[in-house]
Design a protein around this motif. Structure first.
Motif, short mmCIF file in Angstrom:
data_model
loop_
_atom_site.label_atom_id
_atom_site.label_comp_id
_atom_site.label_asym_id
_atom_site.label_seq_id
_atom_site.Cartn_x
_atom_site.Cartn_y
_atom_site.Cartn_z
N THR A 217 4.10 11.36 -3.83
CA THR A 217 3.94 10.91 -5.22
C THR A 217 2.46 10.87 -5.57
O THR A 217 1.60 10.69 -4.70
N ALA A 218 2.20 11.05 -6.81
CA ALA A 218 0.83 10.98 -7.31
C ALA A 218 0.66 9.61 -7.98
O ALA A 218 1.43 9.24 -8.87
N VAL A 219 -0.33 8.91 -7.55
CA VAL A 219 -0.59 7.57 -8.07
C VAL A 219 -1.94 7.60 -8.81
O VAL A 219 -2.96 7.98 -8.23
N THR A 220 -1.84 7.26 -10.05
CA THR A 220 -3.09 7.15 -10.83
C THR A 220 -3.60 5.72 -10.71
O THR A 220 -2.91 4.76 -11.07
N GLN A 221 -4.79 5.59 -10.21
CA GLN A 221 -5.39 4.27 -9.99
C GLN A 221 -6.59 4.12 -10.90
O GLN A 221 -7.50 4.95 -10.88
N LYS A 222 -6.56 3.10 -11.67
CA LYS A 222 -7.68 2.79 -12.55
C LYS A 222 -8.40 1.57 -12.00
O LYS A 222 -7.85 0.48 -11.93
N GLU B 66 -13.10 3.10 -13.73
CA GLU B 66 -13.06 4.46 -13.16
C GLU B 66 -11.61 4.79 -12.86
O GLU B 66 -10.88 3.99 -12.25
N THR B 67 -11.17 5.97 -13.28
CA THR B 67 -9.78 6.40 -13.08
C THR B 67 -9.74 7.52 -12.05
O THR B 67 -10.45 8.53 -12.18
N THR B 68 -8.91 7.34 -11.01
CA THR B 68 -8.74 8.37 -9.97
C THR B 68 -7.24 8.59 -9.72
O THR B 68 -6.42 7.69 -9.96
N THR B 69 -6.93 9.78 -9.26
CA THR B 69 -5.53 10.12 -8.93
C THR B 69 -5.44 10.40 -7.44
O THR B 69 -6.19 11.22 -6.90
N ARG B 70 -4.51 9.71 -6.78
CA ARG B 70 -4.32 9.87 -5.34
C ARG B 70 -2.90 10.38 -5.08
O ARG B 70 -1.96 10.02 -5.79
N THR B 71 -2.82 11.18 -4.06
CA THR B 71 -1.51 11.68 -3.63
C THR B 71 -1.10 10.94 -2.38
O THR B 71 -1.79 10.99 -1.34
N LEU B 72 0.00 10.22 -2.47
CA LEU B 72 0.54 9.47 -1.33
C LEU B 72 1.78 10.20 -0.82
O LEU B 72 2.67 10.58 -1.58
N ARG B 73 1.83 10.39 0.52
CA ARG B 73 2.97 11.13 1.12
C ARG B 73 3.45 10.37 2.34
O ARG B 73 2.66 9.96 3.18
N ILE C 292 3.56 0.65 0.65
CA ILE C 292 2.11 0.36 0.59
C ILE C 292 1.96 -0.97 -0.17
O ILE C 292 2.32 -1.07 -1.35
N ASP C 293 1.43 -2.02 0.52
CA ASP C 293 1.32 -3.36 -0.07
C ASP C 293 -0.15 -3.68 -0.34
O ASP C 293 -1.03 -3.39 0.48
N TYR C 294 -0.38 -4.28 -1.49
CA TYR C 294 -1.72 -4.74 -1.90
C TYR C 294 -1.70 -6.28 -1.93
O TYR C 294 -0.84 -6.87 -2.59
N PHE C 295 -2.67 -6.89 -1.26
CA PHE C 295 -2.75 -8.35 -1.17
C PHE C 295 -4.11 -8.83 -1.68
O PHE C 295 -5.12 -8.15 -1.53
N SER C 296 -4.07 -10.01 -2.27
CA SER C 296 -5.35 -10.66 -2.61
C SER C 296 -5.95 -11.25 -1.34
O SER C 296 -5.25 -11.48 -0.35
#
Length: 855
Positions: free
Chosen positions: A170-175, A287-294, A304-308
């Protein structure tokens, strides 16, 4: 994962620790009959302001035993016959309070303004006495300190997650964006030496939030303003003076208070971290970047988990000392400082629009009672005006003429009377002499325009007749300018006519003169008024600038001085003088024939020979007074006095409108100026406990206190307890058995230790003598029912298992439970410890975290 997640403790940034001073106030209730040294009663009666007639009236109403003769003598001459505290101490408190209640009722029966004012004074005195009589002055102040240090970063709550099925791509757009938006608080730190500095800190900082929460909690609980060296005060209570129970109770209350405060502060920082706060400065970038996660696994799904990330804080509450406190309430703590504001109010009250209240009718030439000149000239001198003189009298105007002889009828016009401008005829006097021609003829003379009958006779002389009199027809009355009188003459001979005009200023001229004088007075008064107003405004502005343009440090020092003065006045009574008369006489003698020097504070100037200009006896009185000044300033930690300010309505009711409206840009000074009363907690300097109690309770000015005096006993116990190491305090955390700081050294003794004869040194077997040095003081303790604790000095360290201690006074049994031998730390005793968390801006990423590990 963090490197310490396997079980190792995270590092503690000790160099980044924050320290916040704190204290717990413990009022002590003394068992037994109520005590009275007379000072509270003395201040009470002085505030009542009894008059001789009131003493006589109250004596007839009350049956209680009171020192009536002394009360009557003091009321008759309060300056020369002060009430003695020793006599008042013998008076029963309820009887004095009953006297105050009857006095208030007696004054309220007087409906005059003075009666109402004196009734308000009695009501304020009664309220102050009720407070002071209920408060036990002796208490304890436990000096404490909160220390917070960063203790690592830990994973916080789940922020976001991205699930991936087997082999899913999947392609994830991260801003990524960053916006700085913070709320800042200005902190003013006043050094009692010579520095006043201002710093700015982020409000999300745990230490700063804790400080704010402490201040908020303190103000909420006290409902007033607290000032002093240790402003963060929590309260506790003790019934009876048992050191162990009192300290344990206060420690428990302090732990609960500190824990609740830091928990609120932590919640506050978390809330502030989540809420956008609008400030004047906002900086940001994105800043906006696009990442490909496989997901490379053909069989397993991943997440994929994001934690504070949370910052962990190690919080410790230390108790570092104990102070004896002396508690009292004083009225009008800012009474002397208000005098300048009363002067300012008086100046500003005189500022206003110009008003000129002199009516035109006051502008008169009459000389009024008590004046030596015309009233309009008095007004001119009052306002400094140059005014036109009043229209003065004018000389009479005369016309004398001889009419021509006439045998028939004829009209004769006399020469005109020239009346000057702004005058008119008031009276017109007419005289004439005439006779007829020969024969039987009569002359005839008629004044035309007059109602006077004609004269018809052979000869005659007539007059004076006022032609301007209304009775005579008011001929030429109030006439001005050229005025001519006409006559009708028949058969006249030798006719002589005389006209005299008495003139006066016209009404218009007088009105014009009054207007001119009034205008001159008005202009002069206005000029003078505006000059005075300008001077008043300048003086008011200068005074307000002097009151408001004072640095914070000076304000606090002035308030501290006023508190000290109020405490001494209302603690020690009217017979205690800040400067005794014999010392004042010595100052006067030192300035000789220049008394102005005394008013300028320039005593003891000395002369060419070096003499101070005073006798040895007078100089001895000065030295004795200075020794007492030094004692008062040294015995109390005036830099750490805590003041609770009470509202304006505890002041005399007549002062409420003025006091409640005093304003000052410094909030603390404004609260101090508006306070009607203040509770002052004096902290007695370590080592001065017994001396201060003797001084405050009358030992320096009367009979010495008995050894079993309860307050003297408490002072000794608190002084001794401050040297101990707080035994018996339960641990803050159930799993913790250590109450010691890192810089303390502790060992145990499992033997029975007996004191040696004659106070000889005792060899004590210990588990380890490491860390103990000769000459250091150690605390030898025993946790039995007696809770015996004593200090000893290490004489020598013979080996790793023994300590040679200076003589012990008690037996210590460690055979059942080893008793500790400790070298106290220098920073205090740890009474509570816990951890707090605050958010950070960091983010942690993990793959397929176990659900049980996700917060």
């Amino acid at each position: 994962m963090p490197p310490w997640s396997g079980g190792a403790q995270p590092p503690v940034l000790g160099h980044a620790a924050r320290s916040i001073p704190k204290a717990t106030l413990v009022p002590v209730k003394v068992d037994g009959p109520p005590r009275s040294s007379g000072f509270v009663e003395h201040a009470y009666l002085r505030r009542l302001g009894l008059r001789p007639d009131e003493v006589a009236a109250l004596r007839g109403r009350l049956t209680a035993e009171l020192p009536w003769e002394l009360l009557a003598a003091s009321a008759a001459d309060p300056g020369d016959r002060p009430l003695r505290a020793a006599v008042l101490a013998a008076a029963h408190g309820p009887a004095l309070r009953a006297l105050g209640g009857e006095l208030e009722g007696l004054r309220r029966a007087d409906a005059t303004a003075e009666g109402r004012a004196r009734a308000g004074r009695a009501a304020a005195a009664n309220a102050a006495y009720d407070h002071n009589a209920a408060v036990e002055p002796i208490g304890m102040l436990n000096l404490e300190r909160l220390e917070m240090a960063p203790a690592g970063i830990e994973r916080g709550e789940l922020v976001a997650t991205v699930p991936l099925a087997p082999l899913e791509e999947t392609a994830v757009t991260q801003k990524e964006w960053s916006v700085t938006s913070k709320e800042f608080s200005s902190i003013v730190t006043d050094s009692l030496e010579n520095v006043s500095e201002t710093g700015v800190t982020d409000n999300t900082e745990l230490a700063q939030s804790t400080t704010n929460q402490l201040q908020h909690s303190n103000q909420f609980n006290v409902t007033g303003t607290v000032s002093g060296g240790i402003s963060l005060i929590s309260g506790s209570a003790s019934s009876g003076m048992t050191s162990q129970s009192a300290d344990s109770q206060s420690a428990t209350d302090s732990r609960k208070h500190a824990t609740a405060i830091t928990q609120k502060a932590s919640a506050r920082t978390k809330q502030e971290h989540k809420v956008t706060i609008t400030t004047t400065t906002v900086t940001g970038s994105s800043e906006t970047t696009t990442r490909t996660l496989r997901n490379a696994s053909p069989t397993d799904a991943v997440r994929i988990d994001y934690f504070s990330m949370m910052r962990k804080w190690r919080v410790r509450l230390y108790r570092s000392g104990l102070r004896l406190t002396y508690d009292l309430a004083i009225p009008e703590p800012a009474g002397a400082l208000r005098q300048s504001y009363a002067e300012l109010a008086s100046l500003e009250a005189r500022l206003g629009p110009f008003r000129f209240d002199v009516p035109h009718s006051d502008i008169t030439e009459k000389v009024r009672a008590g004046e030596n000149q015309a009233h309009y000239l008095v007004l001119a001198e009052r306002y400094g005006a140059a005014v036109p003189l009043a229209p003065g009298p004018h000389p009479d105007i005369h016309v004398n003429v001889t009419a021509p002889n006439n045998d028939g009828a004829a009209i004769f016009d006399a020469p005109p009377l020239n009346v000057p401008d702004r005058y008119w005829i008031k009276n017109l006097q007419f005289r004439f002499t005439s006779e007829s021609r020969t024969g039987d003829y009569n002359y005839n003379l008629k004044v035309l325009g007059s109602s006077i009958p004609e004269w018809n006779e052979p000869f005659g002389t007539h007059g004076p007749v006022d032609l301007a009199d209304p009775v005579n027809g008011a001929l030429l009355a109030h006439a001005s300018g050229p005025c001519t009188v006409s006559f009708h003459l028949v058969n006249n001979r030798q006719t002589w006519l005389s006209l005299t005009a008495v003139v006066e200023p016209t009404d218009e001229a007088r009105r014009q003169w009054q207007n001119d004088v009034w205008a001159a007075l008005f202009n002069a008064a206005q000029t003078k008024y505006y000059a005075e107003q300008q001077d008043l405004a300048a003086r008011a502005a200068a005074l307000r600038e002097r009151l408001n343009g004072v640095d914070t440090l000076t304000l606090r020092r002035e308030e501290s001085d006023e508190i000290m003065k109020g405490v001494l006045r209302f603690l020690l009574g009217a017979d205690y003088h800040l400067m005794p008369s014999e010392v004042v006489d010595a100052f006067k003698a030192s300035v000789g024939n220049d008394p102005d020097r005394l008013g300028r504070g320039a005593g003891f100037p000395g002369d060419d020979t070096g003499s101070l200009g005073t006798s040895s006896a007078a100089w001895a009185a000065v030295l004795g007074h200075e020794a007492e000044v030094a004692f008062v300033n040294q015995a109390i930690e005036w830099e750490n006095v805590v003041t609770f300010l009470y509202s304006y309505f505890w002041d005399a009711p007549a002062a409420w409108p003025f006091v409640s409206r005093i304003s000052h840009p410094d909030a603390n000074r404004q609260a101090f100026l508006r306070a009607g009363s203040a509770r002052v907690v004096l902290t007695v300097r370590k080592g001065w406990e017994e001396a201060w109690v003797r001084f405050a309770e009358g030992g320096f000015r009367g009979a010495p206190l008995p050894a079993d005096h309860p307050y003297l006993t408490i002072a000794r116990e608190i002084a001794a307890y401050d040297d101990r190491n707080y035994p018996g305090i339960p641990p803050a955390n159930p799993g913790s058995s250590s109450l010691l700081l890192e810089d303390e050294v502790v060992t145990t003794c499992a033997a029975v230790v007996q004191p040696a004869a004659g106070g000889a040194p005792v060899l004590v077997p210990v588990a380890s003598s490491e860390g103990f040095d000769p000459g250091t003081v150690v605390v030898v303790d025993e946790y039995d029912d007696r809770r015996i604790q004593e200090n000893a000095t290490v004489v020598r360290v013979p080996d790793d298992g023994h300590l040679l201690l200076s003589g012990l006074a008690h037996r210590h049994d460690g055979s059942l439970t080893p008793f500790p031998v400790r070298r106290p730390g220098h920073r205090g005793t740890l009474i509570a410890k816990w951890n707090e968390y605050t958010p950070t801006s960091g983010t942690d990423i993990a793959v397929s975290s176990p659900l049980k590990d996700i917060a």
